[in-house]
Design a protein around this motif. Sequence first.
Motif, PDB file in Angstrom:
ATOM      1  N   GLY A 435      41.015-110.181  92.700  1.00 29.96           N
ATOM      2  CA  GLY A 435      40.691-108.769  92.899  1.00 29.96           C
ATOM      3  C   GLY A 435      40.113-108.097  91.682  1.00 29.96           C
ATOM      4  N   ILE A 436      40.623-108.414  90.513  1.00 32.68           N
ATOM      5  CA  ILE A 436      40.107-107.774  89.303  1.00 32.68           C
ATOM      6  C   ILE A 436      38.662-108.196  89.037  1.00 32.68           C
ATOM      7  CG2 ILE A 436      41.051-109.548  87.748  1.00 32.68           C
ATOM      8  CD1 ILE A 436      41.466-107.329  85.676  1.00 32.68           C
ATOM      9  N   ASP A 474      42.496-101.902  89.412  1.00 35.32           N
ATOM     10  CA  ASP A 474      41.381-101.021  89.052  1.00 35.32           C
ATOM     11  C   ASP A 474      41.450-100.596  87.585  1.00 35.32           C
ATOM     12  OD1 ASP A 474      40.536-101.202  91.633  1.00 35.32           O
ATOM     13  OD2 ASP A 474      41.115 -99.170  92.221  1.00 35.32           O
ATOM     14  N   SER A 475      42.648-100.210  87.131  1.00 39.32           N
ATOM     15  CA  SER A 475      42.784 -99.736  85.755  1.00 39.32           C
ATOM     16  C   SER A 475      42.548-100.864  84.757  1.00 39.32           C
ATOM     17  CB  SER A 475      44.157 -99.101  85.539  1.00 39.32           C
ATOM     18  OG  SER A 475      45.195-100.035  85.780  1.00 39.32           O
ATOM     19  N   SER A 476      43.021-102.076  85.080  1.00 35.28           N
ATOM     20  CA  SER A 476      42.773-103.220  84.194  1.00 35.28           C
ATOM     21  C   SER A 476      41.281-103.549  84.152  1.00 35.28           C
ATOM     22  CB  SER A 476      43.565-104.443  84.670  1.00 35.28           C
ATOM     23  OG  SER A 476      44.957-104.206  84.602  1.00 35.28           O
ATOM     24  N   GLU A 489      42.481-110.999  79.200  1.00 37.16           N
ATOM     25  CA  GLU A 489      43.645-110.121  79.042  1.00 37.16           C
ATOM     26  C   GLU A 489      43.845-109.251  80.276  1.00 37.16           C
ATOM     27  OE1 GLU A 489      43.665-109.565  74.182  1.00 37.16           O
ATOM     28  OE2 GLU A 489      42.492-108.188  75.417  1.00 37.16           O
ATOM     29  N   GLY A 490      42.748-108.863  80.909  1.00 33.05           N
ATOM     30  CA  GLY A 490      42.856-108.118  82.162  1.00 33.05           C
ATOM     31  C   GLY A 490      43.551-108.942  83.233  1.00 33.05           C
ATOM     32  N   ASP A 503      56.140-112.887  92.772  1.00 30.74           N
ATOM     33  CA  ASP A 503      54.997-113.322  93.588  1.00 30.74           C
ATOM     34  C   ASP A 503      54.234-114.389  92.798  1.00 30.74           C
ATOM     35  OD1 ASP A 503      52.769-113.658  95.162  1.00 30.74           O
ATOM     36  OD2 ASP A 503      52.287-111.520  95.327  1.00 30.74           O
ATOM     37  N   TYR A 504      54.741-115.611  92.863  1.00 33.61           N
ATOM     38  CA  TYR A 504      54.173-116.676  92.031  1.00 33.61           C
ATOM     39  C   TYR A 504      52.819-117.164  92.549  1.00 33.61           C
ATOM     40  CZ  TYR A 504      58.911-116.615  90.214  1.00 33.61           C
ATOM     41  OH  TYR A 504      60.093-116.211  89.667  1.00 33.61           O
ATOM     42  N   ASP A 505      52.578-117.026  93.847  1.00 32.96           N
ATOM     43  CA  ASP A 505      51.273-117.434  94.381  1.00 32.96           C
ATOM     44  C   ASP A 505      50.151-116.596  93.773  1.00 32.96           C
ATOM     45  OD1 ASP A 505      52.330-119.421  95.976  1.00 32.96           O
ATOM     46  OD2 ASP A 505      52.515-118.145  97.744  1.00 32.96           O
ATOM     47  N   ASN A 506      50.303-115.280  93.794  1.00 37.09           N
ATOM     48  CA  ASN A 506      49.263-114.409  93.228  1.00 37.09           C
ATOM     49  C   ASN A 506      49.237-114.491  91.704  1.00 37.09           C
ATOM     50  OD1 ASN A 506      47.799-113.171  95.391  1.00 37.09           O
ATOM     51  ND2 ASN A 506      49.663-112.063  95.920  1.00 37.09           N
ATOM     52  N   PHE A 507      50.409-114.720  91.089  1.00 33.55           N
ATOM     53  CA  PHE A 507      50.439-114.953  89.646  1.00 33.55           C
ATOM     54  C   PHE A 507      49.548-116.140  89.283  1.00 33.55           C
ATOM     55  CE2 PHE A 507      52.478-117.881  86.560  1.00 33.55           C
ATOM     56  CZ  PHE A 507      52.201-117.191  85.392  1.00 33.55           C
ATOM     57  N   LEU A 508      49.681-117.226  90.054  1.00 34.89           N
ATOM     58  CA  LEU A 508      48.889-118.425  89.753  1.00 34.89           C
ATOM     59  C   LEU A 508      47.414-118.233  90.073  1.00 34.89           C
ATOM     60  CD1 LEU A 508      51.303-121.282  90.881  1.00 34.89           C
ATOM     61  CD2 LEU A 508      50.632-120.647  88.560  1.00 34.89           C
ATOM     62  N   ARG A 509      47.083-117.413  91.053  1.00 36.25           N
ATOM     63  CA  ARG A 509      45.666-117.146  91.328  1.00 36.25           C
ATOM     64  C   ARG A 509      45.003-116.473  90.126  1.00 36.25           C
ATOM     65  NH1 ARG A 509      47.771-115.779  96.578  1.00 36.25           N
ATOM     66  NH2 ARG A 509      47.151-117.357  98.096  1.00 36.25           N
ATOM     67  N   GLU A 510      45.701-115.533  89.529  1.00 34.65           N
ATOM     68  CA  GLU A 510      45.146-114.864  88.346  1.00 34.65           C
ATOM     69  C   GLU A 510      45.007-115.846  87.178  1.00 34.65           C
ATOM     70  OE1 GLU A 510      43.980-111.853  88.336  1.00 34.65           O
ATOM     71  OE2 GLU A 510      44.702-111.340  90.331  1.00 34.65           O
ATOM     72  N   MET A 511      46.038-116.630  86.952  1.00 39.03           N
ATOM     73  CA  MET A 511      45.992-117.573  85.833  1.00 39.03           C
ATOM     74  C   MET A 511      44.966-118.675  86.083  1.00 39.03           C
ATOM     75  SD  MET A 511      48.048-116.072  83.869  1.00 39.03           S
ATOM     76  CE  MET A 511      48.354-117.189  82.497  1.00 39.03           C
ATOM     77  N   ASN A 512      44.827-119.104  87.343  1.00 37.65           N
ATOM     78  CA  ASN A 512      43.823-120.131  87.666  1.00 37.65           C
ATOM     79  C   ASN A 512      42.413-119.652  87.341  1.00 37.65           C
ATOM     80  OD1 ASN A 512      45.607-122.056  88.575  1.00 37.65           O
ATOM     81  ND2 ASN A 512      45.488-121.429  90.713  1.00 37.65           N
TER      82      ASN A 512
END
Length: 638
Positions: A435-436, A474-476, A489-490, A503-512
Motif C-alpha cells: 500500500g505504501i 499515507d503519512s509514511s 524506513e517508510g 498481523d505477521y502476514d502484512n508485516f512480512l509483505r512490507e519487509m518482503n
Amino acid sequence: MTDKSLKIRDEKKNRHKAAPPPRWYYIILFLIPVLFFVIFELSLRLFDYGEKYEQFITYPDHYPDKYFLNPGLTKKYFTNLKEGPSPIPDGFDIIKRENSFRVFLLGGSSAAGWPYPPNASISRQLKRRLELLYPDNTIEVINCGISAINSYTIRDFIPDIIKQKPDLIIIYAGHNEYYGALGVASSSTLGQNRWLINTYIWLQQFRTAQLIQNIIKGIYGWFGSAMQEGEFTTNETLMARMIGESLIPYKSELFYSGLEQFEGNLHDILKMFKDADVPVIIGSVTSNLKDLKPFISLSEGEHPSAEEVFKQAQSEYELGNYSYAAELFLKAKELDALRFRAPKKVNEIIASAARKFGYMMTDIDSVFKSYSPNRIVGYNLTVDHLHPNIDGYNLIAKSFFEAMEKQNYLPAGKRNNLSLIIQDSVLNAQFPFTGIDSVIAHIKLITLIGAYPFAPRGSPNHLLNNFRPEDVIDSSAMKVIRKEMLWEEGHYEVAKRYYYSGDYDNFLREMNAVIEERPFNDVTCETTINLLIDAQQTDRALPYLHRLHKLKPSYFTNKWIGQIYLVNNNYTDALLYLGEASKLPEADFQLWYNLAGAYYYNNKIELALSAVKNSLALNPNYHLAKNFYEQLKTLSME
C-alpha cells in the motif's frame, strides 16, 4: 654588372639565408602543448578535481564484490541541473559467475519504472520470472533506465556495458529524444550537431574539459543565465525543467532534427553491440492516445489544430467509429507541438534499425493496443501521457520474455516446467508491492500532472495541495516523498504497526518489498528474522534464514536453521547446519547442546556425548545438558 659579380652576390645571399629546421623541431613544437595538457590533466587528477564519471562503481565497505551504476554519472549529461536523476541501484557480480545470466535494460523513465519503486519495473518483473523458471542460475537483470535521458546517454553507456559480458540487451527508449538530456529541444541542449554532442560527452572524462566547462558556467552565471538552476521555480518537475524549445511543429526542421538524432545514435548503439556479438531485443514505444489531450495545439500552417483533431477523435469514438477514431487520436498526438510522446516515425526508425542489424523488435505498441478497449491505448495501461501502470509494466516485461523465448535468449540451466498461467499466478501472489508503494506512486503522479505542462506554468499544484493523509500508510508515504525518511524506513514504519498488532502476514509483505528491492542488503533480512524469532514465529523465519545464509553464511544462520530443523524433526539437515555452526568461534553452550541432540537422533551416541561435554565445559550449571549427559553416559555403556 658582370656575371661573376652576380654569382658572388647570390652566394652571399644564400649564406645569410637560414637553413630549414629539422623534422624533430616540428615534433617538439607539437609535443609542447600536448605535454602541457597532459601534465595539467594529471595535476587536476592528483588534486582530485572534478568527477571521475566511472560508469560502474563499487561500495567496498558494504558490497566489495558488486558493481552498481554510478549515481553521480548523470551530472555528465544534465548540464543545467545541479543534480541529475538517480539510477536504480541494481548490483551485479564484478566477476561473472559461470551459471550467471546477465541482462541490461536501457531506456528512460519508463524503463526505470516511473512512478513506481524498482520492484514494479520491467527489469525486476523479468528477473523474478527468470528466477522462478531457472532457480539454479544466477539471474542478473540490471536496469540502466534513467528519467529524462535519451539516445545520447544510452550511446555513451554501451562500451562499458559490453565490458561486463552481457548475455542480452533489452532496449525500451524513444520518447525523450526532443527534451531529454542534450536533446535538440532540451533546456540542456548543445545544439543539433550529433558529432559535436557525442564528442562533448566523450571529453567529459577529462578533468581539463570539466574545468573549462565549469569556468564557462561560472561566467555565464554572472550574467544571470537562464540555464542556471536557480531560475527554476521550486515546484517545477524534472519534466518541466527539461523543456527548452517547447514548440516543435509537426514536420518542422526541429521535428526532423530529433528524428535524425535518434536514428544516428540508435545505429551507433546497435552497431557497437553487433560488433561485440551481443544479442539485443528492442521494443517499440507506446503512449496514451485516447485519454490525454494534446499539450499544445498550433493553428498555423498547413496542418490542422491538434486539439480540434483530438475532439473529432472523441466524437468518432462515441459514435462507435473506433478505427477512424484511432487514426484521429494518433494524428492528434503527431500534431501535439509539445513532443513528450514520440512521433510514430520513432517506431519506424526502431523497426528499420532492428532489421538492418539483424535484431528482433518486439512491438510493444501493438501489444498495448491488443489489450486496450477498441485497440486504442488510454488510462487502461498508462498513468499519464506515456508511463505504463502496473499492468502495463507487467505486459512489457512479459512481451520481452516471450521475445526471449522466440529467439532462445534464455539461461542455459535446468528450467522449471511451469505454464505461463502458473508463472503469472505465482508472480502475482508474490509481487513485492504494498500500500505504501501505491501511495508513493500516486503522490509522484499528482506532483507531475498537477504541474506544467499538464497545468499552466506557475499555477499552484491543486492535486498535490489537496492530498490529505488518512492513515499511517499515507503519512509514511508523505514522509518518503518529502525526504523526511528513506523509502525502506517508510516500509519499516508500516511493518512495525502490523508486527505489534500480531498481523505477521502484512508485516512480512512490507519487509518482503524491502528485501526484494535491496537484495544484497543483509540487514533487512536479519531484522525480519530476529523479529519473527522474538515472536516465536520460527517456521516463518526459516525461508529468510535460508536467503540470508545464501547471501552471507554465518554462525547466526547455521545455528538457527539447524535449531529450527531440530525442532521440526528434520534431524539430518539439523545435523548439517549445527555441525557447521560448531566449527565457528561463536559456538556457545546452547549450540553444543542442540548439536548433541542432532547427533543423538542420528544414532551417533559417542559424538552426542562429546558435544554435550563441550556444552557443559562452557556452562557447567546448564541443567538440561547435565541431564542429557547422564542419559547419554548410560546409553554409551550399554
